[in-house]
Design a protein around this motif. Sequence first.
Motif, PDB file in Angstrom:
ATOM      1  N   GLU A   1      -6.028  -4.477 -11.986  1.00  0.00           N
ATOM      2  CA  GLU A   1      -5.856  -4.204 -10.562  1.00  0.00           C
ATOM      3  C   GLU A   1      -4.715  -3.223 -10.322  1.00  0.00           C
ATOM      4  O   GLU A   1      -4.815  -2.311  -9.523  1.00  0.00           O
ATOM      5  CB  GLU A   1      -5.608  -5.515  -9.801  1.00  0.00           C
ATOM      6  N   SER A   2      -3.606  -3.385 -11.074  1.00  0.00           N
ATOM      7  CA  SER A   2      -2.480  -2.469 -10.902  1.00  0.00           C
ATOM      8  C   SER A   2      -2.834  -1.064 -11.365  1.00  0.00           C
ATOM      9  O   SER A   2      -2.380  -0.083 -10.794  1.00  0.00           O
ATOM     10  CB  SER A   2      -1.244  -2.964 -11.641  1.00  0.00           C
ATOM     11  N   ARG A   3      -3.644  -0.962 -12.423  1.00  0.00           N
ATOM     12  CA  ARG A   3      -4.082   0.377 -12.832  1.00  0.00           C
ATOM     13  C   ARG A   3      -4.880   1.013 -11.698  1.00  0.00           C
ATOM     14  O   ARG A   3      -4.764   2.200 -11.428  1.00  0.00           O
ATOM     15  CB  ARG A   3      -4.896   0.313 -14.119  1.00  0.00           C
ATOM     16  N   GLY A   4      -5.692   0.211 -11.016  1.00  0.00           N
ATOM     17  CA  GLY A   4      -6.418   0.720  -9.856  1.00  0.00           C
ATOM     18  C   GLY A   4      -5.472   1.130  -8.749  1.00  0.00           C
ATOM     19  O   GLY A   4      -5.660   2.164  -8.110  1.00  0.00           O
ATOM     20  N   LEU A   5      -4.439   0.343  -8.533  1.00  0.00           N
ATOM     21  CA  LEU A   5      -3.435   0.698  -7.543  1.00  0.00           C
ATOM     22  C   LEU A   5      -2.721   1.975  -7.966  1.00  0.00           C
ATOM     23  O   LEU A   5      -2.425   2.834  -7.144  1.00  0.00           O
ATOM     24  CB  LEU A   5      -2.412  -0.438  -7.364  1.00  0.00           C
ATOM     25  N   GLY A   6      -2.452   2.094  -9.250  1.00  0.00           N
ATOM     26  CA  GLY A   6      -1.817   3.306  -9.760  1.00  0.00           C
ATOM     27  C   GLY A   6      -2.667   4.528  -9.489  1.00  0.00           C
ATOM     28  O   GLY A   6      -2.153   5.589  -9.129  1.00  0.00           O
ATOM     29  N   ASP A   7      -3.974   4.391  -9.636  1.00  0.00           N
ATOM     30  CA  ASP A   7      -4.880   5.505  -9.353  1.00  0.00           C
ATOM     31  C   ASP A   7      -4.796   5.895  -7.872  1.00  0.00           C
ATOM     32  O   ASP A   7      -4.811   7.080  -7.538  1.00  0.00           O
ATOM     33  CB  ASP A   7      -6.319   5.142  -9.715  1.00  0.00           C
ATOM     34  N   VAL A   8      -4.707   4.898  -6.997  1.00  0.00           N
ATOM     35  CA  VAL A   8      -4.565   5.180  -5.568  1.00  0.00           C
ATOM     36  C   VAL A   8      -3.278   5.953  -5.330  1.00  0.00           C
ATOM     37  O   VAL A   8      -3.255   6.961  -4.626  1.00  0.00           O
ATOM     38  CB  VAL A   8      -4.577   3.876  -4.731  1.00  0.00           C
ATOM     39  N   TYR A   9      -2.200   5.506  -5.928  1.00  0.00           N
ATOM     40  CA  TYR A   9      -0.919   6.185  -5.767  1.00  0.00           C
ATOM     41  C   TYR A   9      -0.978   7.602  -6.313  1.00  0.00           C
ATOM     42  O   TYR A   9      -0.454   8.532  -5.699  1.00  0.00           O
ATOM     43  CB  TYR A   9       0.200   5.419  -6.464  1.00  0.00           C
TER      44      TYR A   9
ATOM     45  N   GLU B   1       1.122   2.032   4.614  1.00  0.00           N
ATOM     46  CA  GLU B   1      -0.155   2.692   4.860  1.00  0.00           C
ATOM     47  C   GLU B   1      -1.074   2.603   3.639  1.00  0.00           C
ATOM     48  O   GLU B   1      -2.281   2.395   3.786  1.00  0.00           O
ATOM     49  CB  GLU B   1       0.074   4.153   5.245  1.00  0.00           C
ATOM     50  N   ILE B   2      -0.500   2.736   2.462  1.00  0.00           N
ATOM     51  CA  ILE B   2      -1.306   2.614   1.244  1.00  0.00           C
ATOM     52  C   ILE B   2      -1.827   1.192   1.100  1.00  0.00           C
ATOM     53  O   ILE B   2      -3.000   0.981   0.788  1.00  0.00           O
ATOM     54  CB  ILE B   2      -0.515   3.059   0.010  1.00  0.00           C
ATOM     55  N   ALA B   3      -0.975   0.217   1.342  1.00  0.00           N
ATOM     56  CA  ALA B   3      -1.405  -1.188   1.268  1.00  0.00           C
ATOM     57  C   ALA B   3      -2.550  -1.440   2.246  1.00  0.00           C
ATOM     58  O   ALA B   3      -3.557  -2.059   1.886  1.00  0.00           O
ATOM     59  CB  ALA B   3      -0.224  -2.112   1.554  1.00  0.00           C
ATOM     60  N   LYS B   4      -2.409  -0.938   3.450  1.00  0.00           N
ATOM     61  CA  LYS B   4      -3.464  -1.106   4.453  1.00  0.00           C
ATOM     62  C   LYS B   4      -4.744  -0.402   3.995  1.00  0.00           C
ATOM     63  O   LYS B   4      -5.834  -0.956   4.121  1.00  0.00           O
ATOM     64  CB  LYS B   4      -2.999  -0.541   5.796  1.00  0.00           C
ATOM     65  N   HIS B   5      -4.605   0.790   3.443  1.00  0.00           N
ATOM     66  CA  HIS B   5      -5.758   1.571   2.981  1.00  0.00           C
ATOM     67  C   HIS B   5      -6.565   0.819   1.913  1.00  0.00           C
ATOM     68  O   HIS B   5      -7.795   0.888   1.904  1.00  0.00           O
ATOM     69  CB  HIS B   5      -5.265   2.913   2.431  1.00  0.00           C
ATOM     70  N   ILE B   6      -5.873   0.110   1.024  1.00  0.00           N
ATOM     71  CA  ILE B   6      -6.592  -0.596  -0.035  1.00  0.00           C
ATOM     72  C   ILE B   6      -6.842  -2.063   0.293  1.00  0.00           C
ATOM     73  O   ILE B   6      -7.422  -2.783  -0.507  1.00  0.00           O
ATOM     74  CB  ILE B   6      -5.893  -0.443  -1.407  1.00  0.00           C
TER      75      ILE B   6
ATOM     76  N   LEU C   1       1.178  -5.655  -2.776  1.00  0.00           N
ATOM     77  CA  LEU C   1       1.225  -4.377  -3.477  1.00  0.00           C
ATOM     78  C   LEU C   1       2.490  -4.258  -4.327  1.00  0.00           C
ATOM     79  O   LEU C   1       2.423  -3.935  -5.511  1.00  0.00           O
ATOM     80  CB  LEU C   1       1.165  -3.232  -2.460  1.00  0.00           C
ATOM     81  N   THR C   2       3.620  -4.562  -3.752  1.00  0.00           N
ATOM     82  CA  THR C   2       4.877  -4.443  -4.500  1.00  0.00           C
ATOM     83  C   THR C   2       4.955  -5.471  -5.627  1.00  0.00           C
ATOM     84  O   THR C   2       5.473  -5.165  -6.699  1.00  0.00           O
ATOM     85  CB  THR C   2       6.103  -4.539  -3.575  1.00  0.00           C
ATOM     86  N   LYS C   3       4.419  -6.648  -5.408  1.00  0.00           N
ATOM     87  CA  LYS C   3       4.404  -7.668  -6.475  1.00  0.00           C
ATOM     88  C   LYS C   3       3.550  -7.231  -7.659  1.00  0.00           C
ATOM     89  O   LYS C   3       3.921  -7.437  -8.810  1.00  0.00           O
ATOM     90  CB  LYS C   3       3.896  -9.011  -5.939  1.00  0.00           C
ATOM     91  N   HIS C   4       2.398  -6.639  -7.380  1.00  0.00           N
ATOM     92  CA  HIS C   4       1.527  -6.159  -8.462  1.00  0.00           C
ATOM     93  C   HIS C   4       2.238  -5.121  -9.316  1.00  0.00           C
ATOM     94  O   HIS C   4       2.170  -5.167 -10.541  1.00  0.00           O
ATOM     95  CB  HIS C   4       0.230  -5.570  -7.915  1.00  0.00           C
TER      96      HIS C   4
END
Length: 105
Positions: free
Chosen positions: A3-11, A23-28, A35-38
């Motif tokens: 999941e964090s790798r997916g979040l990394g891709d978003v970033y 805004e990124i948290a809301k977007h995903i 988000l910060t915990k992940h």
Amino acid sequence: AQESRGLGDVYKRQIYSSLTIDEIAKHIGISRSALTKHFRKDLNKSSIEYVTEEKTKEAKRLLLYSNISRSEVAAYLNYSSQPYVQTVFKKVTGTKPYEYMKNVI
């Protein structure tokens, strides 16, 4: 970790924008705290540290492999100013952008 790798891709896709963490948290579709915990759990760094590192990697690439100026790099990566890019770049790499380019080339 997946999941964090997916979040990394978003970033990574957002390093050129001015989106905030909220805004990124809301977007995903997750909360800012989730988000910060992940990031902290899976990548051992904050989301801000991750974005800063990714922007610095991209700044290095742009400085070495393009003809754009340091000011244009700042604008391209959505930094507030070229001096701020220098400050961040030096904090992450230990050297200023022009010194980096001089030592690499």
